[in-house]
Design an enzyme around this catalytic site. Structure first.
Site, PDB file in Angstrom:
ATOM      1  N   HIS A 112      -1.605   0.599  -9.952  1.00  0.00           N
ATOM      2  CA  HIS A 112      -2.252  -0.383  -9.063  1.00  0.00           C
ATOM      3  C   HIS A 112      -2.823  -1.561  -9.867  1.00  0.00           C
ATOM      4  O   HIS A 112      -4.028  -1.825  -9.845  1.00  0.00           O
ATOM      5  CB  HIS A 112      -3.360   0.285  -8.237  1.00  0.00           C
ATOM      6  N   ARG A 160       0.850  -1.182   0.000  1.00  0.00           N
ATOM      7  CA  ARG A 160       0.000   0.000   0.000  1.00  0.00           C
ATOM      8  C   ARG A 160       0.890   1.237   0.000  1.00  0.00           C
ATOM      9  O   ARG A 160       1.992   1.235   0.557  1.00  0.00           O
ATOM     10  CB  ARG A 160      -0.914   0.029   1.239  1.00  0.00           C
TER      11      ARG A 160
HETATM   12  P1  NDP Z   1      -1.708 -11.407   4.471  1.00  0.00           P
HETATM   13  O1  NDP Z   1      -2.580 -10.880   5.546  1.00  0.00           O
HETATM   14  O2  NDP Z   1      -1.865 -12.820   4.049  1.00  0.00           O
HETATM   15  O3  NDP Z   1      -0.173 -11.209   4.888  1.00  0.00           O
HETATM   16  C1  NDP Z   1       0.308 -10.050   5.474  1.00  0.00           C
HETATM   17  C2  NDP Z   1       1.765 -10.265   5.889  1.00  0.00           C
HETATM   18  O4  NDP Z   1       2.261  -9.052   6.425  1.00  0.00           O
HETATM   19  C3  NDP Z   1       1.891 -11.332   6.974  1.00  0.00           C
HETATM   20  O5  NDP Z   1       3.018 -12.133   6.756  1.00  0.00           O
HETATM   21  C4  NDP Z   1       2.094 -10.485   8.239  1.00  0.00           C
HETATM   22  O6  NDP Z   1       2.857 -11.101   9.250  1.00  0.00           O
HETATM   23  C5  NDP Z   1       2.853  -9.319   7.678  1.00  0.00           C
HETATM   24  N1  NDP Z   1       2.735  -8.168   8.570  1.00  0.00           N
HETATM   25  C6  NDP Z   1       1.617  -7.494   8.928  1.00  0.00           C
HETATM   26  N2  NDP Z   1       1.904  -6.538   9.818  1.00  0.00           N
HETATM   27  C7  NDP Z   1       3.238  -6.617  10.039  1.00  0.00           C
HETATM   28  C8  NDP Z   1       4.137  -5.900  10.850  1.00  0.00           C
HETATM   29  N3  NDP Z   1       3.725  -4.909  11.656  1.00  0.00           N
HETATM   30  N4  NDP Z   1       5.442  -6.244  10.826  1.00  0.00           N
HETATM   31  C9  NDP Z   1       5.866  -7.255  10.039  1.00  0.00           C
HETATM   32  N5  NDP Z   1       5.066  -7.980   9.228  1.00  0.00           N
HETATM   33  C10 NDP Z   1       3.761  -7.661   9.243  1.00  0.00           C
HETATM   34  O7  NDP Z   1      -1.904 -10.428   3.235  1.00  0.00           O
HETATM   35  P2  NDP Z   1      -1.610 -10.708   1.684  1.00  0.00           P
HETATM   36  O8  NDP Z   1      -0.268 -11.319   1.555  1.00  0.00           O
HETATM   37  O9  NDP Z   1      -2.752 -11.407   1.063  1.00  0.00           O
HETATM   38  O10 NDP Z   1      -1.628  -9.217   1.114  1.00  0.00           O
HETATM   39  C11 NDP Z   1      -0.685  -8.254   1.572  1.00  0.00           C
HETATM   40  C12 NDP Z   1      -1.078  -6.881   1.080  1.00  0.00           C
HETATM   41  O11 NDP Z   1      -0.868  -6.781  -0.322  1.00  0.00           O
HETATM   42  C13 NDP Z   1      -2.557  -6.521   1.236  1.00  0.00           C
HETATM   43  O12 NDP Z   1      -2.870  -6.137   2.563  1.00  0.00           O
HETATM   44  C14 NDP Z   1      -2.706  -5.384   0.272  1.00  0.00           C
HETATM   45  O13 NDP Z   1      -2.408  -4.157   0.913  1.00  0.00           O
HETATM   46  C15 NDP Z   1      -1.643  -5.676  -0.783  1.00  0.00           C
HETATM   47  N6  NDP Z   1      -2.257  -6.018  -2.077  1.00  0.00           N
HETATM   48  C16 NDP Z   1      -1.931  -5.261  -3.173  1.00  0.00           C
HETATM   49  C17 NDP Z   1      -2.480  -5.551  -4.403  1.00  0.00           C
HETATM   50  C18 NDP Z   1      -2.058  -4.788  -5.618  1.00  0.00           C
HETATM   51  O14 NDP Z   1      -2.664  -4.940  -6.677  1.00  0.00           O
HETATM   52  N7  NDP Z   1      -1.024  -3.967  -5.542  1.00  0.00           N
HETATM   53  C19 NDP Z   1      -3.448  -6.638  -4.584  1.00  0.00           C
HETATM   54  C20 NDP Z   1      -3.672  -7.402  -3.389  1.00  0.00           C
HETATM   55  C21 NDP Z   1      -3.108  -7.078  -2.182  1.00  0.00           C
HETATM   56  P3  NDP Z   1       2.315 -12.413  10.023  1.00  0.00           P
HETATM   57  O15 NDP Z   1       2.283 -13.496   8.990  1.00  0.00           O
HETATM   58  O16 NDP Z   1       3.328 -12.651  11.042  1.00  0.00           O
HETATM   59  O17 NDP Z   1       0.943 -12.050  10.532  1.00  0.00           O
END
Ligand code: NDP
Length: 311
Positions: A275, A227
């Protein structure tokens, strides 16, 4: 009870298009699109790409907001979303694969000097330049969830050195996994490319500030598909101008569409895409229908989001 579709994403799929896709999956269920006349009191489930301000508050019997994708920040940050309303997302294969491909595409283009060879060929210049080997290139993947995990595995499968970072401990074959805030500077210092696949939460917003860019390996490239608000724009521009960073590949922005006057548009080391890194929902629509049925039956939902954590 009814399902309301209000994607609120004019450049993506239309509400009517989605309603046609959902109809055979939910026979007999009333499915409305945002532009139609409908009884707001009958709407139990709202499907969105981005939650429009005021929309949730206007649905008195809303029980579930279903994100048609992954990032739920527009939903969990809505001040009018009642505390009892649940939030779910999707985890289809398609966008995870697409985002992994996007990151790989930009890294491979640089490893193989594609831009240089295209420019040389246009001038009829024959100039062999050695490509870089994946085994000598370290990729950092921040966020190791549904999409980041796939991205890390894809790079590892291509023979790159991969360092992953997440909030909690992970184990992924071929990926050196680290977690927690203290580990982040060490990860950044080791990486030639950093792919940011994090959600926007209270803990990740403005994560990439001056200090974090200074912790990156000199000349490294950041790829942001998470994001836009994970990055402090001015700090990134300063790091690029100072030569601390070699480049930035940005698919997401604080404000979308990216404002015409933004300096990212004209910076020679910034690559912009609108995006589009993850696009399709192939394999995800069935889960929307399944969640409607589960909601009505009072069963556990698929991919329910922790509203407090924000992802
Ligand atoms: P998930 O919820 O499956 O994974 C999120 C990951 O981020 C997890 O590994 C989590 O850690 C980690 N994380 C969250 N907060 C922290 C933190 N404070 N410190 C370290 N690591 C953290 O989400 P997705 O992988 O499905 O998607 C990720 C993001 O990609 C979405 O939220 C969205 O913003 C973006 N996205 C962008 C798109 C685009 O077209 N550009 C399309 C789809 C998504 P843990 O595993 O330990 O909880």
């Amino acid at each position: 009870m009814a399902l309301l579709i209000d994607t609120n994403a004019p450049d993506w799929m239309r509400d009517e298009e989605l309603a046609q896709l959902f109809a055979p999956l939910l026979p007999g269920v009333a499915i409305h699109c945002a532009g139609e006349d409908f009884d707001p009191a009958r709407v139990a489930m709202l499907a969105v790409a981005f939650l429009a301000p005021g929309r949730a508050a206007a649905l008195p019997n809303l029980q579930l907001v279903q994100k048609l994708g992954a990032g739920v920040e527009s939903i969990v940050r809505d001040p009018d979303l009642p505390a009892h309303v649940r939030v779910a997302r999707l985890k289809p294969d398609a966008p995870a694969r697409e985002i992994a491909e996007y990151c790989v595409a930009y890294v491979l283009a640089a490893q193989r000097n594609l831009r240089l060879h295209e420019e040389n060929a246009r001038k009829r210049i024959w100039k062999p330049v050695a490509p870089l080997e994946g085994s000598g290139t370290t990729i950092g993947v921040l966020g190791l969830g549904h999409i980041g995990g796939r991205t890390a595995r894809t790079f590892a499968g291509l023979g790159f050195q991969v360092l992953g970072w997440s909030r909690t401990a992970k184990s992924i074959e071929g990926v050196e996994c680290r977690h927690g805030d203290d580990e982040l500077p060490g990860v950044l210092a080791a990486c030639d490319y950093v792919a940011c696949v994090l959600p926007s939460t209270a803990l990740t917003r403005d994560l990439f500030d001056r200090d974090l860019f200074a912790a990156m390996k000199p000349g490294a490239v950041i790829i942001n598909v998470g994001r836009g608000d994970l990055i402090v724009d001015e700090a990134l521009l300063d790091a690029l101008d100072a030569g601390q960073l070699g480049g930035a590949v940005l698919d997401v922005f604080r404000s979308e569409p990216l404002p015409q006057e933004h300096r990212f548009w004209t910076h020679p080391n910034v690559t912009i895409t609108p995006h589009v890194s993850g696009w399709h929902l192939t394999g995800g629509l069935e889960d929307v229908a399944e969640n409607y049925k589960r909601l009505i039956a009072g069963e556990d939902l698929l991919h329910e989001v922790d509203r407090a954590a924000g992802y």
